[in-house]
Design a protein around this motif. Structure first.
Motif, PDB file in Angstrom:
ATOM      1  N   VAL A 190      14.923   5.732   6.295  1.00 14.64           N
ATOM      2  CA  VAL A 190      15.623   4.701   6.873  1.00 14.64           C
ATOM      3  C   VAL A 190      17.066   5.003   6.432  1.00 14.64           C
ATOM      4  CG1 VAL A 190      16.360   2.139   6.453  1.00 14.64           C
ATOM      5  CG2 VAL A 190      14.129   2.931   6.778  1.00 14.64           C
ATOM      6  N   GLU A 191      17.485   5.536   5.343  1.00 12.37           N
ATOM      7  CA  GLU A 191      18.745   5.846   4.920  1.00 12.37           C
ATOM      8  C   GLU A 191      19.445   6.936   5.759  1.00 12.37           C
ATOM      9  OE1 GLU A 191      19.002   7.248   0.943  1.00 12.37           O
ATOM     10  OE2 GLU A 191      18.070   5.525   0.103  1.00 12.37           O
ATOM     11  N   ALA A 192      18.793   7.729   6.318  1.00 13.11           N
ATOM     12  CA  ALA A 192      19.101   8.728   7.158  1.00 13.11           C
ATOM     13  C   ALA A 192      19.448   8.090   8.568  1.00 13.11           C
ATOM     14  CB  ALA A 192      18.103   9.910   7.365  1.00 13.11           C
ATOM     15  N   LEU A 193      18.578   7.337   8.839  1.00 14.43           N
ATOM     16  CA  LEU A 193      18.830   6.527  10.199  1.00 14.43           C
ATOM     17  C   LEU A 193      20.181   5.606  10.090  1.00 14.43           C
ATOM     18  CD1 LEU A 193      18.106   5.252  12.774  1.00 14.43           C
ATOM     19  CD2 LEU A 193      16.765   3.437  11.715  1.00 14.43           C
ATOM     20  N   GLU A 194      20.374   5.115   8.883  1.00 16.86           N
ATOM     21  CA  GLU A 194      21.632   4.181   8.888  1.00 16.86           C
ATOM     22  C   GLU A 194      22.849   5.041   8.751  1.00 16.86           C
ATOM     23  OE1 GLU A 194      21.013   1.969   5.259  1.00 16.86           O
ATOM     24  OE2 GLU A 194      19.530   0.481   6.339  1.00 16.86           O
ATOM     25  N   SER A 195      22.537   6.329   8.224  1.00 14.47           N
ATOM     26  CA  SER A 195      23.994   7.292   8.134  1.00 14.47           C
ATOM     27  C   SER A 195      24.068   7.605   9.768  1.00 14.47           C
ATOM     28  CB  SER A 195      23.748   8.344   7.246  1.00 14.47           C
ATOM     29  OG  SER A 195      23.525   8.094   5.975  1.00 14.47           O
ATOM     30  N   PHE A 196      23.101   7.749  10.417  1.00 12.86           N
ATOM     31  CA  PHE A 196      23.332   8.399  11.579  1.00 12.86           C
ATOM     32  C   PHE A 196      23.979   7.305  12.435  1.00 12.86           C
ATOM     33  CE2 PHE A 196      21.449   8.112  16.209  1.00 12.86           C
ATOM     34  CZ  PHE A 196      22.000   9.314  16.566  1.00 12.86           C
ATOM     35  N   LEU A 197      23.626   6.151  12.400  1.00 10.98           N
ATOM     36  CA  LEU A 197      24.241   4.971  13.117  1.00 10.98           C
ATOM     37  C   LEU A 197      25.420   4.747  12.909  1.00 10.98           C
ATOM     38  CD1 LEU A 197      20.955   2.551  13.131  1.00 10.98           C
ATOM     39  CD2 LEU A 197      21.968   3.845  15.076  1.00 10.98           C
ATOM     40  N   LEU A 198      25.893   4.671  11.427  1.00 12.96           N
ATOM     41  CA  LEU A 198      27.121   4.364  10.986  1.00 12.96           C
ATOM     42  C   LEU A 198      28.068   5.576  11.624  1.00 12.96           C
ATOM     43  CD1 LEU A 198      28.961   2.962   9.287  1.00 12.96           C
ATOM     44  CD2 LEU A 198      28.606   4.304   7.365  1.00 12.96           C
ATOM     45  N   ARG A 199      27.641   6.943  11.797  1.00  9.73           N
ATOM     46  CA  ARG A 199      28.344   7.960  12.332  1.00  9.73           C
ATOM     47  C   ARG A 199      28.888   7.544  13.766  1.00  9.73           C
ATOM     48  NH1 ARG A 199      25.135  11.225   9.584  1.00  9.73           N
ATOM     49  NH2 ARG A 199      23.899  11.783  11.366  1.00  9.73           N
ATOM     50  N   GLN A 200      27.989   6.946  14.343  1.00 14.90           N
ATOM     51  CA  GLN A 200      28.151   6.590  15.835  1.00 14.90           C
ATOM     52  C   GLN A 200      29.633   5.538  15.929  1.00 14.90           C
ATOM     53  OE1 GLN A 200      26.218   8.138  18.346  1.00 14.90           O
ATOM     54  NE2 GLN A 200      25.587   8.946  16.225  1.00 14.90           N
ATOM     55  N   THR A 201      29.689   4.632  14.879  1.00 19.24           N
ATOM     56  CA  THR A 201      31.074   3.927  14.957  1.00 19.24           C
ATOM     57  C   THR A 201      31.967   4.459  14.291  1.00 19.24           C
ATOM     58  OG1 THR A 201      30.349   2.965  12.821  1.00 19.24           O
ATOM     59  CG2 THR A 201      29.496   1.764  14.800  1.00 19.24           C
ATOM     60  N   GLU A 202      31.842   5.396  13.634  1.00 19.10           N
ATOM     61  CA  GLU A 202      33.056   6.081  12.972  1.00 19.10           C
ATOM     62  C   GLU A 202      33.471   7.174  13.584  1.00 19.10           C
ATOM     63  OE1 GLU A 202      31.583   5.529   8.090  1.00 19.10           O
ATOM     64  OE2 GLU A 202      31.161   7.398   8.954  1.00 19.10           O
ATOM     65  N   THR A 203      32.801   7.637  14.614  1.00 21.88           N
ATOM     66  CA  THR A 203      33.410   8.936  15.480  1.00 21.88           C
ATOM     67  C   THR A 203      34.019   8.264  16.543  1.00 21.88           C
ATOM     68  OG1 THR A 203      31.137   9.170  16.301  1.00 21.88           O
ATOM     69  CG2 THR A 203      31.701  10.520  14.570  1.00 21.88           C
ATOM     70  N   GLY A 204      33.801   6.952  16.886  1.00 26.58           N
ATOM     71  CA  GLY A 204      34.558   6.220  18.001  1.00 26.58           C
ATOM     72  C   GLY A 204      33.605   6.200  19.047  1.00 26.58           C
ATOM     73  N   ALA A 205      32.332   6.576  19.187  1.00 30.71           N
ATOM     74  CA  ALA A 205      31.422   6.687  20.186  1.00 30.71           C
ATOM     75  C   ALA A 205      31.309   4.992  20.707  1.00 30.71           C
ATOM     76  CB  ALA A 205      29.887   7.042  19.860  1.00 30.71           C
ATOM     77  N   VAL A 206      31.154   4.220  19.623  1.00 35.68           N
ATOM     78  CA  VAL A 206      31.140   2.680  19.966  1.00 35.68           C
ATOM     79  C   VAL A 206      31.933   2.050  18.805  1.00 35.68           C
ATOM     80  CG1 VAL A 206      28.770   2.714  19.023  1.00 35.68           C
ATOM     81  CG2 VAL A 206      29.609   0.710  20.552  1.00 35.68           C
ATOM     82  N   PRO A 207      32.380   0.658  18.970  1.00 36.48           N
ATOM     83  CA  PRO A 207      33.113   0.225  17.841  1.00 36.48           C
ATOM     84  C   PRO A 207      32.213  -0.454  16.806  1.00 36.48           C
ATOM     85  CG  PRO A 207      34.312  -0.482  19.948  1.00 36.48           C
ATOM     86  CD  PRO A 207      33.072   0.374  20.117  1.00 36.48           C
ATOM     87  N   GLY A 208      30.911  -1.304  17.603  1.00 31.28           N
ATOM     88  CA  GLY A 208      30.078  -1.806  16.709  1.00 31.28           C
ATOM     89  C   GLY A 208      28.752  -1.718  17.212  1.00 31.28           C
ATOM     90  N   LEU A 209      27.717  -1.788  16.316  1.00 32.09           N
ATOM     91  CA  LEU A 209      26.437  -1.510  16.966  1.00 32.09           C
ATOM     92  C   LEU A 209      25.580  -2.559  16.152  1.00 32.09           C
ATOM     93  CD1 LEU A 209      25.564   1.986  16.921  1.00 32.09           C
ATOM     94  CD2 LEU A 209      25.523   0.650  18.715  1.00 32.09           C
ATOM     95  N   SER A 210      24.640  -3.192  16.678  1.00 32.90           N
ATOM     96  CA  SER A 210      23.779  -4.230  15.980  1.00 32.90           C
ATOM     97  C   SER A 210      22.319  -3.547  16.302  1.00 32.90           C
ATOM     98  CB  SER A 210      23.970  -5.556  16.398  1.00 32.90           C
ATOM     99  OG  SER A 210      25.062  -6.130  15.908  1.00 32.90           O
ATOM    100  N   VAL A 211      21.257  -3.706  15.474  1.00 36.51           N
ATOM    101  CA  VAL A 211      20.084  -3.089  15.797  1.00 36.51           C
ATOM    102  C   VAL A 211      18.982  -3.982  15.055  1.00 36.51           C
ATOM    103  CG1 VAL A 211      18.669  -0.723  15.722  1.00 36.51           C
ATOM    104  CG2 VAL A 211      21.267  -0.453  16.109  1.00 36.51           C
ATOM    105  N   ALA A 212      17.951  -3.941  15.952  1.00 34.05           N
ATOM    106  CA  ALA A 212      16.676  -4.611  15.166  1.00 34.05           C
ATOM    107  C   ALA A 212      15.292  -3.745  15.399  1.00 34.05           C
ATOM    108  CB  ALA A 212      16.669  -6.053  15.610  1.00 34.05           C
ATOM    109  N   VAL A 213      14.474  -3.785  14.551  1.00 32.86           N
ATOM    110  CA  VAL A 213      13.143  -2.624  14.727  1.00 32.86           C
ATOM    111  C   VAL A 213      12.032  -3.884  14.466  1.00 32.86           C
ATOM    112  CG1 VAL A 213      11.806  -1.132  13.961  1.00 32.86           C
ATOM    113  CG2 VAL A 213      14.397  -0.884  14.325  1.00 32.86           C
ATOM    114  N   VAL A 214      11.231  -4.258  15.458  1.00 33.42           N
ATOM    115  CA  VAL A 214      10.082  -4.882  15.009  1.00 33.42           C
ATOM    116  C   VAL A 214       8.816  -3.916  15.001  1.00 33.42           C
ATOM    117  CG1 VAL A 214       8.155  -6.353  16.405  1.00 33.42           C
ATOM    118  CG2 VAL A 214      10.703  -6.757  16.481  1.00 33.42           C
ATOM    119  N   LYS A 215       7.790  -4.165  14.010  1.00 29.61           N
ATOM    120  CA  LYS A 215       6.448  -3.271  13.954  1.00 29.61           C
ATOM    121  C   LYS A 215       5.617  -4.332  13.953  1.00 29.61           C
ATOM    122  CE  LYS A 215       4.059   0.237  13.116  1.00 29.61           C
ATOM    123  NZ  LYS A 215       3.751   1.298  14.035  1.00 29.61           N
TER     124      LYS A 215
END
Length: 369
Positions: free
Chosen positions: A10-35
């Motif tokens: 999960v920590e690596a996933l969060e780092s990956f998603l944060l990079r998407q916003t920091e590199t300018g790919a998208v200003p903001g992301l909201s994500v939900a996971v259901v199991k």
């Protein structure tokens, strides 16, 4: 989606998603996971609004656009379960305005649901209005479109071809059969029972509070052209390399009008992962839920079920999934379920396009419990 060679934490996933916003790919992301039958993880990354710096969260509202169609399909199937309509009856028996379309063989409700009606798919570029302007008459809007596109592109039931217009017709079918507006039926029969109280066909009150601003990356000299293309009051100020969009709504709620966040959208995912019920509330039968995601190849770029679809190129990916995308001016979203893994994902972002496939691949590689 290709199988990943090693699981991601999960920590690596969060780092990956944060990079998407920091590199300018998208200003903001909201994500939900259901199991299984519960929300196991939800988080926001980056900003919902570049001007204010307000953070994106799981409760941030985004325009769903075409992701609304799976809710429309659910509404239609619920009415069918209740004996209010028959999926294999001609649609114009429920919505007489559909008789405007010349049909060599009658188009059924099922064919509208699975995009095999043969209806045209006119570009919805101007199917929007500023949130500060009054809504137009929905039935007049649909009738005008049908009058312009009376000729079917293919024989009903033979070929699959995506049609926003088909789902506008389904909205009118829902309204006629339910004896109320499409919006009221969806709110009262689907969203409210699931506790989706901040999801609806308007921004949370006050307007814009807790809502993401949509952005389009655009070369500055092209900004006046974009303003001329869209209705007045929709295109907002520039923010760096982006043009912002002021709050707006789509015309024709049944094809793309919902507004809401991933936290509540996850409840709808639970419904479709768990045989038609969520949190003890049954909306559909298990049989109907299974039928909705049963895909039938008919040519074209995608295989469709009743609302759900998957691209041809994703047929062999594992784990297998069905999905619905939703995108337009300033937003891009995906709702995807992996039935064999009892896993569901909702991703919403506030720019017109970004690499949602890599995000889904990262999410599915986490060993969720």
């Amino acid at each position: 989606m290709a199988e990943t060679s090693s699981p991601m934490g999960v920590e690596a996933l969060e780092s990956f998603l944060l990079r998407q916003t920091e590199t300018g790919a998208v200003p903001g992301l909201s994500v939900a996971v259901v199991k299984g039958d519960r929300l196991v993880w939800a988080k926001g990354f980056g900003v919902a609004d570049l001007a204010t710096g307000s953070p994106a969260t799981p409760r941030t509202s985004y325009l769903w656009f075409s992701m609304t169609k799976i809710v429309t399909a659910t509404a239609v199937v619920r009415l069918a379960e209740g004996g209010k309509l028959d999926l294999d009856v001609p649609a114009d028996e429920y919505f007489r305005g559909f008789k405007e379309v010349s049909q060599p063989t009658p188009v059924t409700v099922r064919q509208l649901l699975n995009h095999s009606s043969g209806l045209a798919n006119p570009l919805p570029i101007r199917w929007v209005r500023s949130a500060g302007t009054p809504a137009s008459d929905r039935r007049v809007f649909v009738g005008r479109l049908l009058a312009k596109h009376r000729k079917l592109k293919s024989i009903p039931g033979k070929r699959a071809s995506y049609s926003n217009l088909g789902y506008l017709v389904l909205g009118e079918v829902v309204s006629e059969v339910a004896g109320t507006s499409y919006e009221e039926y969806v709110l009262e029969e689907i969203l409210s029972p699931l506790g989706m109280v901040r999801t609806g066909f308007s921004y949370p009150e006050p307007a814009g509070d807790g809502a993401a601003t949509g952005y389009q990356p655009l070369w500055r000299p092209l900004t006046p052209l974009l303003r001329a293309t869209l209705p007045r009051g929709v295109v907002g100020a520039r923010q760096g390399r982006y043009v912002s969009f002021d709050p707006f709504y789509v015309k024709g709620p049944a094809y793309g009008g919902l507004v809401g966040g991933v936290e509540e959208a996850s409840r709808f995912v639970v419904l479709h992962l768990n045989g038609g019920q969520a949190n003890g509330t049954r909306i559909l039968s298990a049989q109907s839920v299974a039928e909705m995601r049963r895909l039938t190849p008919r040519g074209g770029k995608r295989d469709f079920g009743l609302g759900w679809f998957r691209s041809h190129e994703a047929r062999e990916r594992r784990p297998a999934f069905v999905e619905h995308l939703g995108g337009g001016a300033g937003f891009w979203n995906v709702m995807r379920i992996y039935p064999e893994d009892s896993l569901g994902v909702v991703v919403m972002g506030n720019t017109t396009s970004y690499d949602h496939e890599s995000i889904c691949e990262a999410i599915v590689s986490v060993p969720w419990e």
